[in-house]
Design a protein around this motif. Sequence first.
Motif, PDB file in Angstrom:
ATOM      1  N   MET A   1     -52.035  -4.918  29.667  1.00  0.00           N
ATOM      2  CA  MET A   1     -51.638  -4.978  28.545  1.00  0.00           C
ATOM      3  C   MET A   1     -50.494  -5.229  28.940  1.00  0.00           C
ATOM      4  O   MET A   1     -49.785  -5.487  29.717  1.00  0.00           O
ATOM      5  N   LYS A   2     -49.620  -5.323  27.549  1.00  0.00           N
ATOM      6  CA  LYS A   2     -48.605  -5.581  27.455  1.00  0.00           C
ATOM      7  C   LYS A   2     -47.425  -4.657  26.344  1.00  0.00           C
ATOM      8  O   LYS A   2     -48.414  -3.795  25.521  1.00  0.00           O
ATOM      9  N   LEU A   3     -46.390  -4.625  26.953  1.00  0.00           N
ATOM     10  CA  LEU A   3     -45.861  -3.102  26.109  1.00  0.00           C
ATOM     11  C   LEU A   3     -44.740  -4.835  25.382  1.00  0.00           C
ATOM     12  O   LEU A   3     -43.821  -5.575  25.987  1.00  0.00           O
ATOM     13  N   PRO A   4     -44.447  -4.238  24.365  1.00  0.00           N
ATOM     14  CA  PRO A   4     -42.990  -5.744  23.395  1.00  0.00           C
ATOM     15  C   PRO A   4     -41.686  -5.104  23.774  1.00  0.00           C
ATOM     16  O   PRO A   4     -41.458  -3.938  23.804  1.00  0.00           O
ATOM     17  N   ARG A   5     -41.373  -5.793  23.993  1.00  0.00           N
ATOM     18  CA  ARG A   5     -39.756  -5.971  24.670  1.00  0.00           C
ATOM     19  C   ARG A   5     -38.686  -4.938  23.272  1.00  0.00           C
ATOM     20  O   ARG A   5     -38.209  -4.077  23.492  1.00  0.00           O
ATOM     21  N   ARG A   6     -38.921  -5.412  21.959  1.00  0.00           N
ATOM     22  CA  ARG A   6     -38.447  -4.661  21.162  1.00  0.00           C
ATOM     23  C   ARG A   6     -38.503  -3.448  20.546  1.00  0.00           C
ATOM     24  O   ARG A   6     -37.562  -2.236  20.633  1.00  0.00           O
ATOM     25  N   LEU A   7     -39.561  -2.266  22.045  1.00  0.00           N
ATOM     26  CA  LEU A   7     -39.540  -1.477  22.135  1.00  0.00           C
ATOM     27  C   LEU A   7     -37.988  -0.824  22.868  1.00  0.00           C
ATOM     28  O   LEU A   7     -38.052   0.573  22.532  1.00  0.00           O
ATOM     29  N   LEU A   8     -37.792  -1.254  23.512  1.00  0.00           N
ATOM     30  CA  LEU A   8     -36.500  -1.118  23.933  1.00  0.00           C
ATOM     31  C   LEU A   8     -35.452  -0.750  23.235  1.00  0.00           C
ATOM     32  O   LEU A   8     -34.598   0.035  23.695  1.00  0.00           O
ATOM     33  N   GLU A   9     -35.746  -1.089  22.039  1.00  0.00           N
ATOM     34  CA  GLU A   9     -34.291  -1.341  21.125  1.00  0.00           C
ATOM     35  C   GLU A   9     -34.689  -0.310  20.228  1.00  0.00           C
ATOM     36  O   GLU A   9     -34.191  -0.066  18.867  1.00  0.00           O
ATOM     37  N   ILE A  26     -53.242   1.282  22.628  1.00  0.00           N
ATOM     38  CA  ILE A  26     -52.764  -0.195  23.554  1.00  0.00           C
ATOM     39  C   ILE A  26     -53.785  -0.081  25.162  1.00  0.00           C
ATOM     40  O   ILE A  26     -54.168  -0.733  24.852  1.00  0.00           O
ATOM     41  N   LEU A  27     -53.200   1.434  25.291  1.00  0.00           N
ATOM     42  CA  LEU A  27     -54.553   1.851  26.198  1.00  0.00           C
ATOM     43  C   LEU A  27     -56.396   1.643  26.102  1.00  0.00           C
ATOM     44  O   LEU A  27     -56.985   1.685  26.835  1.00  0.00           O
ATOM     45  N   GLN A  28     -56.543   1.876  24.750  1.00  0.00           N
ATOM     46  CA  GLN A  28     -57.826   2.097  24.182  1.00  0.00           C
ATOM     47  C   GLN A  28     -58.139   0.315  23.225  1.00  0.00           C
ATOM     48  O   GLN A  28     -59.390   0.572  23.642  1.00  0.00           O
ATOM     49  N   GLY A  48     -57.931  -6.586  21.463  1.00  0.00           N
ATOM     50  CA  GLY A  48     -56.255  -6.362  20.995  1.00  0.00           C
ATOM     51  C   GLY A  48     -57.142  -5.069  19.607  1.00  0.00           C
ATOM     52  O   GLY A  48     -56.586  -3.997  19.404  1.00  0.00           O
ATOM     53  N   GLN A  49     -58.091  -4.460  19.314  1.00  0.00           N
ATOM     54  CA  GLN A  49     -58.716  -3.667  18.716  1.00  0.00           C
ATOM     55  C   GLN A  49     -59.402  -2.575  19.424  1.00  0.00           C
ATOM     56  O   GLN A  49     -60.245  -2.678  20.523  1.00  0.00           O
ATOM     57  N   VAL A  91     -59.776   0.798  12.362  1.00  0.00           N
ATOM     58  CA  VAL A  91     -59.968  -0.348  12.967  1.00  0.00           C
ATOM     59  C   VAL A  91     -58.314  -0.048  13.394  1.00  0.00           C
ATOM     60  O   VAL A  91     -57.524  -1.109  12.369  1.00  0.00           O
ATOM     61  N   ILE A  92     -57.607   0.040  14.489  1.00  0.00           N
ATOM     62  CA  ILE A  92     -56.355  -0.316  14.845  1.00  0.00           C
ATOM     63  C   ILE A  92     -56.130  -1.805  15.641  1.00  0.00           C
ATOM     64  O   ILE A  92     -57.347  -2.255  16.535  1.00  0.00           O
ATOM     65  N   THR A  93     -55.397  -2.937  15.166  1.00  0.00           N
ATOM     66  CA  THR A  93     -55.024  -3.912  15.542  1.00  0.00           C
ATOM     67  C   THR A  93     -53.789  -3.396  16.307  1.00  0.00           C
ATOM     68  O   THR A  93     -52.877  -3.247  14.895  1.00  0.00           O
TER      69      THR A  93
END
Length: 93
Positions: A1-9, A26-28, A48-49, A91-93
């Motif tokens: 699982m990856k979280l984008p760093r831009r999430l912090l801002e 993300i978890l699904q 990723g989907q 479908v979510i990507t």
Amino acid sequence: MKLPRRLLESHILRQPELLQVFIHAILQARFKESIVTVNKCTVALEPGQCIFGRSEWAFELHLSQTKVYRALRKLEEYGYIKVKATTKYSVIT
């Protein structure tokens, strides 16, 4: 699982429902190619989907269906996800 760093801002971090729906997506998400059955339809998912069902996600996240849907649209608007909708599933990507 990856979280984008831009999430912090991002202002998503300060909106609990948006963050909750984003992390749930993300978890699904599948980590390898797989085939799932939804409403008697066979759907091939790539890494990723994930399949989105408004009522199921609302139940799992303890949110209203409207809040889940709006959060998903905001995440798509901000460029964090892409949604391909059909009449039976999304479908979510």
